[in-house]
Design a protein around this motif. Structure first.
Motif, PDB file in Angstrom:
ATOM      1  N   CYS A   1     -15.421   0.833  -6.385  1.00  0.00           N
ATOM      2  CA  CYS A   1     -16.120  -0.405  -6.024  1.00  0.00           C
ATOM      3  C   CYS A   1     -16.727  -0.262  -4.627  1.00  0.00           C
ATOM      4  CB  CYS A   1     -15.150  -1.586  -6.005  1.00  0.00           C
ATOM      5  SG  CYS A   1     -14.212  -1.839  -7.518  1.00  0.00           S
TER       6      CYS A   1
ATOM      7  N   PRO B   1      -6.910  -7.960   1.058  1.00  0.00           N
ATOM      8  CA  PRO B   1      -7.851  -8.868   0.388  1.00  0.00           C
ATOM      9  C   PRO B   1      -9.280  -8.667   0.887  1.00  0.00           C
ATOM     10  CG  PRO B   1      -5.888 -10.060   1.118  1.00  0.00           C
ATOM     11  CD  PRO B   1      -5.810  -8.692   1.735  1.00  0.00           C
TER      12      PRO B   1
ATOM     13  N   LYS C   1     -17.565  -3.940  -8.676  1.00  0.00           N
ATOM     14  CA  LYS C   1     -17.274  -2.740  -9.457  1.00  0.00           C
ATOM     15  C   LYS C   1     -18.546  -1.930  -9.688  1.00  0.00           C
ATOM     16  CE  LYS C   1     -15.572  -1.215 -13.985  1.00  0.00           C
ATOM     17  NZ  LYS C   1     -14.984  -1.644 -15.278  1.00  0.00           N
TER      18      LYS C   1
ATOM     19  N   THR D   1     -10.047  -0.460  -6.802  1.00  0.00           N
ATOM     20  CA  THR D   1      -9.255  -1.666  -7.058  1.00  0.00           C
ATOM     21  C   THR D   1      -8.058  -1.310  -7.932  1.00  0.00           C
ATOM     22  OG1 THR D   1     -10.737  -2.166  -8.923  1.00  0.00           O
ATOM     23  CG2 THR D   1     -11.159  -3.270  -6.820  1.00  0.00           C
ATOM     24  N   PRO D   2      -6.937  -2.061  -7.743  1.00  0.00           N
ATOM     25  CA  PRO D   2      -6.790  -3.167  -6.795  1.00  0.00           C
ATOM     26  C   PRO D   2      -6.634  -2.665  -5.367  1.00  0.00           C
ATOM     27  CG  PRO D   2      -4.718  -2.766  -7.921  1.00  0.00           C
ATOM     28  CD  PRO D   2      -5.715  -1.842  -8.556  1.00  0.00           C
ATOM     29  N   THR D   3      -7.185  -3.421  -4.406  1.00  0.00           N
ATOM     30  CA  THR D   3      -7.062  -3.058  -3.000  1.00  0.00           C
ATOM     31  C   THR D   3      -5.777  -3.640  -2.425  1.00  0.00           C
ATOM     32  OG1 THR D   3      -8.334  -5.002  -2.318  1.00  0.00           O
ATOM     33  CG2 THR D   3      -9.563  -2.958  -2.712  1.00  0.00           C
ATOM     34  N   GLN D   4      -5.296  -3.021  -1.357  1.00  0.00           N
ATOM     35  CA  GLN D   4      -4.093  -3.507  -0.688  1.00  0.00           C
ATOM     36  C   GLN D   4      -4.407  -4.666   0.253  1.00  0.00           C
ATOM     37  OE1 GLN D   4      -0.958  -2.225  -1.476  1.00  0.00           O
ATOM     38  NE2 GLN D   4      -2.192  -1.203  -3.037  1.00  0.00           N
TER      39      GLN D   4
ATOM     40  N   THR E   1     -15.093  -7.391  -3.661  1.00  0.00           N
ATOM     41  CA  THR E   1     -15.465  -6.089  -4.213  1.00  0.00           C
ATOM     42  C   THR E   1     -16.455  -6.250  -5.362  1.00  0.00           C
ATOM     43  OG1 THR E   1     -13.575  -6.084  -5.749  1.00  0.00           O
ATOM     44  CG2 THR E   1     -13.264  -5.009  -3.612  1.00  0.00           C
TER      45      THR E   1
ATOM     46  N   THR F   1     -11.067   2.929 -10.604  1.00  0.00           N
ATOM     47  CA  THR F   1     -12.184   1.989 -10.626  1.00  0.00           C
ATOM     48  C   THR F   1     -12.802   1.948  -9.241  1.00  0.00           C
ATOM     49  OG1 THR F   1     -11.097   0.656 -12.326  1.00  0.00           O
ATOM     50  CG2 THR F   1     -12.884  -0.379 -11.089  1.00  0.00           C
TER      51      THR F   1
ATOM     52  N   GLU G   1     -10.097   0.592   3.786  1.00  0.00           N
ATOM     53  CA  GLU G   1      -9.696  -0.815   3.714  1.00  0.00           C
ATOM     54  C   GLU G   1      -9.445  -1.372   5.117  1.00  0.00           C
ATOM     55  OE1 GLU G   1      -6.692  -1.904   0.947  1.00  0.00           O
ATOM     56  OE2 GLU G   1      -7.462  -0.620  -0.655  1.00  0.00           O
TER      57      GLU G   1
END
Length: 287
Positions: free
Chosen positions: A262, A153, A158, A148-151, A156, A260, A133
């Motif tokens: 991505c 922004p 899937k 996801t969810p990523t820390q 993405t 998940t 990230e």
């Protein structure tokens, strides 16, 4: 010539060593040192502290690092766009990868993509979630595999959901259970991969307790080997377990557990032509 100096500077800061950077770039050590000195003279600044243990950034180097990285990325994009206009897909693509992705998922995808675009060269930069990230955010990589969810922004896409399984040694008390509940794990000792590309502890938040981590390892294969010896249990993604199972007891948890996976980038709208083609290729493969 400046872009070559910039790229060399970035490789030196990445490796922390002029000799290692020279080997990876295909230059001699004196040539790399000369380029770094030339860059410092050009800018009128000392960018690196040189010592026997390697090199570190000066305060000026730290301030300029993100701008030099951005300059290199834009130089690459200019050449990629020019090649794209000429109908030629050629260039260099840096991808941030999780260990399990680089071993069990990506090689086939790269082979298929390489058949369509044989003039593209790749560099796979391996790390965990946090590393990738950060690399996406600061432009170290063009795109990367994340969960996801990523820390941070980012855009993405899937790709797939990878189930998580409980693994124990063959004769563990869970061997006759069809599924195992999170609550069953309260008194078990865990083996945890320290830089894993998944986060085991979050599975226990809703159950109101933390796992008893007895051992911490540096990679998944060490974790699996320790579980095989009865030193503890672990929760491992299916993608990593593809080549294991003979000496393990693999159980489903009674609640759906998966990660998940991505492909991510700072902005899909601002991708280079090559990165855009690669992500489009991955998108087609999951339709």
């Amino acid at each position: 010539m400046s872009s070559v100096k910039y790229d060399t500077f970035l490789k030196v800061t990445e490796t922390g060593n002029i000799t290692k950077a020279a080997e990876q770039l295909g230059y001699t050590q004196p040539a790399v040192s000369q380029m770094l000195t030339g860059l410092e003279h050009e800018l009128g600044l000392t960018l690196l502290n040189r010592n026997k243990g390697g090199v570190t950034l000066t305060s000026a180097g730290e301030k300029l690092l993100p701008y030099l990285r951005e300059a290199v990325n834009w130089d690459r994009k200019v050449h990629e766009i020019a090649a794209d206009i000429n109908g030629i897909k050629a260039g260099f693509l840096r991808i941030g990868v999780l260990h399990s992705i680089s071993v069990h998922y990506l090689p086939q995808k790269l082979r298929e993509f390489g058949e369509k675009y044989p003039q593209i060269n790749f560099e796979l930069v391996q790390g965990n979630y946090d590393h990738i990230e950060k690399w996406i955010k600061d432009g170290t990589v063009d795109c990367g595999f994340v969960c996801t969810p990523t820390q941070i922004p980012m855009d993405t896409l899937k790709l797939f959901e990878d189930p998580l399984y409980l693994i124990t040694e063959k004769n563990h008390r869970f061997k006759n259970k069809k599924t195992v509940s999170i609550d069953d794990l309260r008194d078990e000792h865990f083996v945890l991969t320290d830089v894993a590309d998944y986060d085991t502890p979050i599975l226990f938040e809703n159950a109101g307790f933390s796992p008893k981590i007895k051992y911490t390892t540096e990679n998944d294969y060490a974790t699996i080997a320790m579980v095989e010896q009865g030193l503890g249990i672990a929760i491992i993604p299916d993608l990593i377990l593809q080549n294991f199972g003979k000496n393990l007891c693999i159980k489903e948890l009674d609640v759906p557990c998966f990660r998940t996976l991505c492909i991510g980038a700072r902005s899909f709208k601002q991708l280079s032509p090559l990165a855009g083609a690669f992500i489009d290729f991955l998108h087609e493969s999951v339709k």
